[in-house]
Design a protein around this motif. Structure first.
Motif, PDB file in Angstrom:
ATOM      1  N   LEU A   1       4.382  -3.318   8.214  1.00 32.39           N
ATOM      2  CA  LEU A   1       3.732  -2.004   8.215  1.00 32.39           C
ATOM      3  C   LEU A   1       3.301  -1.593   6.811  1.00 32.39           C
ATOM      4  O   LEU A   1       3.350  -0.417   6.455  1.00 32.39           O
ATOM      5  CB  LEU A   1       4.680  -0.946   8.800  1.00 32.39           C
ATOM      6  CG  LEU A   1       4.973  -1.060  10.295  1.00 32.39           C
ATOM      7  CD1 LEU A   1       6.028  -0.048  10.704  1.00 32.39           C
ATOM      8  CD2 LEU A   1       3.707  -0.835  11.107  1.00 32.39           C
ATOM      9  N   LYS A   2       2.912  -2.554   6.004  1.00 35.52           N
ATOM     10  CA  LYS A   2       2.468  -2.231   4.649  1.00 35.52           C
ATOM     11  C   LYS A   2       1.115  -1.538   4.709  1.00 35.52           C
ATOM     12  O   LYS A   2       0.217  -1.956   5.417  1.00 35.52           O
ATOM     13  CB  LYS A   2       2.353  -3.519   3.815  1.00 35.52           C
ATOM     14  CG  LYS A   2       3.678  -4.240   3.611  1.00 35.52           C
ATOM     15  CD  LYS A   2       3.466  -5.530   2.851  1.00 35.52           C
ATOM     16  CE  LYS A   2       4.784  -6.301   2.717  1.00 35.52           C
ATOM     17  NZ  LYS A   2       4.594  -7.614   2.052  1.00 35.52           N
ATOM     18  N   LYS A   3       1.003  -0.457   3.967  1.00 34.76           N
ATOM     19  CA  LYS A   3      -0.280   0.244   3.927  1.00 34.76           C
ATOM     20  C   LYS A   3      -0.403   1.016   2.625  1.00 34.76           C
ATOM     21  O   LYS A   3       0.589   1.339   1.973  1.00 34.76           O
ATOM     22  CB  LYS A   3      -0.429   1.188   5.117  1.00 34.76           C
ATOM     23  CG  LYS A   3       0.629   2.291   5.197  1.00 34.76           C
ATOM     24  CD  LYS A   3       0.410   3.158   6.424  1.00 34.76           C
ATOM     25  CE  LYS A   3       1.482   4.236   6.532  1.00 34.76           C
ATOM     26  NZ  LYS A   3       1.275   5.112   7.681  1.00 34.76           N
ATOM     27  N   LEU A   4      -1.634   1.305   2.253  1.00 34.12           N
ATOM     28  CA  LEU A   4      -1.914   2.083   1.057  1.00 34.12           C
ATOM     29  C   LEU A   4      -2.345   3.470   1.506  1.00 34.12           C
ATOM     30  O   LEU A   4      -3.311   3.613   2.265  1.00 34.12           O
ATOM     31  CB  LEU A   4      -3.015   1.412   0.232  1.00 34.12           C
ATOM     32  CG  LEU A   4      -3.372   2.073  -1.099  1.00 34.12           C
ATOM     33  CD1 LEU A   4      -2.190   2.003  -2.055  1.00 34.12           C
ATOM     34  CD2 LEU A   4      -4.589   1.412  -1.708  1.00 34.12           C
ATOM     35  N   VAL A   5      -1.634   4.487   1.055  1.00 39.61           N
ATOM     36  CA  VAL A   5      -1.937   5.854   1.448  1.00 39.61           C
ATOM     37  C   VAL A   5      -2.444   6.628   0.232  1.00 39.61           C
ATOM     38  O   VAL A   5      -1.812   6.606  -0.830  1.00 39.61           O
ATOM     39  CB  VAL A   5      -0.682   6.559   2.028  1.00 39.61           C
ATOM     40  CG1 VAL A   5      -1.008   7.992   2.415  1.00 39.61           C
ATOM     41  CG2 VAL A   5      -0.152   5.792   3.230  1.00 39.61           C
TER      42      VAL A   5
END
Length: 379
Positions: free
Chosen positions: A9-13
């Motif tokens: 669930l890696k993500k850039l926010v």
């Protein structure tokens, strides 16, 4: 034989947002939401307190409705004692009873207690809904406008329960400062002085030179517009430069806790008779004098900190009704405590913070050392 499945669930926010500083910013807020600042929203909930409700809450509600927005206002009793889980639950129940769901936006209008509580509510309601902060106090401008830390108080400790929830935009209304009781304004000056102590020696000197342009020696508010704008800008810049590097307080952001180890304890032990900034002011003096004792700053530097706080009309001594033992016991509830040891962050002179050999910005201090210092302060 077990089976394993990895959940990636890696993500850039991008949690970036704008802070607008000026006078009478309701028209700007209306233009922003008309322009799509918070897309997908069908209802707005203004969260405020009983003091701010007639001055800013009701006028904003009328303006939103005049411009065709569906909006309601929800207010709670003013003051830090209302910043609790119980108040948050009551507000949540009111939102639900008015059919608010995940398509709503929370607009927090008020000081730090309002933005802390409303931000926490926004961070959890519907598992997170967008929010806007309309700051009406210097304390909210100095402390609550940048960083996204939200929370409530409990009988054990302050601000220990909450979430990180960044607003979509912050409005700092300098005109609102003129409606503040002088004691509330001074309370905000404590956080301003804290910022100068920890990050900007030139800003500290600016405050020494200009404090008389915002509050007089006899306590009246002067609020020179240019000086107020500079104070708001410097507060936001200093806090932003820290938060940008450590959004979730893993290390560096601890420096924003300067003066709060003893200050938050004093605030709670006083039963909130001391305002947040008043308690932090005393906490800053305790930290500075403890820093002198430990070799992190000079006696002259510590006196400059105390003198500036006094000129701002803030207390610098522990109230007689609060014993050293009471204060010490409450400090053990501080969020920086690790393995049962009280930790402080310290100034490195004026305008910088002490970083310790392990890379941390906080360090444990023995109870005996703190007690000795408290006894010395009482003279």
């Amino acid at each position: 034989m077990s089976q394993r499945f990895q959940v990636e669930l890696k993500k850039l926010v991008d949690n970036s947002y704008e802070i607008e500083i000026g006078e009478g910013l309701f028209p700007s807020l209306i233009r922003d939401i008309q322009g799509g600042l918070v897309p997908g929203v069908s209802k707005y909930a203004i969260i405020t307190d009983s003091s701010v409700e007639p001055l800013y809450g009701r006028p904003l509600l009328a303006l939103l409705r005049q411009n065709g927005f569906v909006a309601e206002l929800f207010a709670f009793p003013a003051g830090e004692p209302s910043k609790t889980r119980e108040t948050k639950a009551l507000l949540e129940d009111q939102l639900l009873s008015h059919s608010y769901g995940r398509d709503c936006c929370i607009i927090a209008v008020g000081g730090g207690a309002v933005t802390d509580l409303a931000g926490f509510l926004a961070g959890t309601f519907g598992r997170g809904v967008p929010s806007l902060n309309y700051a009406t106090t210097l304390l909210a401008a100095a402390d609550a406008s940048v960083g996204g830390k939200t929370g409530v108080n409990t009988p054990v400790a302050t601000n220990l329960i909450g979430v990180f929830h960044q607003p979509r935009k912050v409005y700092i209304d300098l005109a609102a400062w003129r409606t503040l009781p002088v004691r509330e304004f001074r309370s905000g000056l404590a956080e301003t002085i804290k910022h100068a102590c920890l990050a900007d020696a030139k800003f500290f000197e600016y405050l020494e030179d200009h404090i008389g342009k915002i509050v007089s020696p006899d306590g009246e508010l002067i609020l020179d517009p240019e000086t107020c704008e500079q104070i708001a800008l410097h507060n936001c810049r200093i806090k932003y430069e820290v938060v940008e590097q450590d959004e979730h307080e893993s290390n560096l952001r601890q420096i924003l806790n300067l003066g709060h180890t003893a200050g938050r304890a004093l605030e709670a032990v006083s039963g909130y008779a001391l305002l947040h900034g008043e308690a932090v002011a005393v906490g800053l003096v305790i930290q500075a004098k403890l820093g002198v004792k430990l070799g992190y700053m000079t006696g002259e530097q510590a006196e400059r900190v105390a003198a500036l706080l006094r000129r701002a009309g803030l207390p610098t001594e522990i109230p007689d009704a609060i014993t050293n033992r009471m204060l010490m016991d409450k400090m053990y509830t501080d969020k920086k405590v690790r393995s049962g040891r009280i930790r402080f962050v310290f100034q490195d002179g004026i305008g910088a913070m002490k970083r310790f050999a392990d890379g941390s910005y906080s360090t444990p201090v023995e109870e005996a050392t703190i007690m000795e210092l408290l006894e010395e302060i009482r003279g």
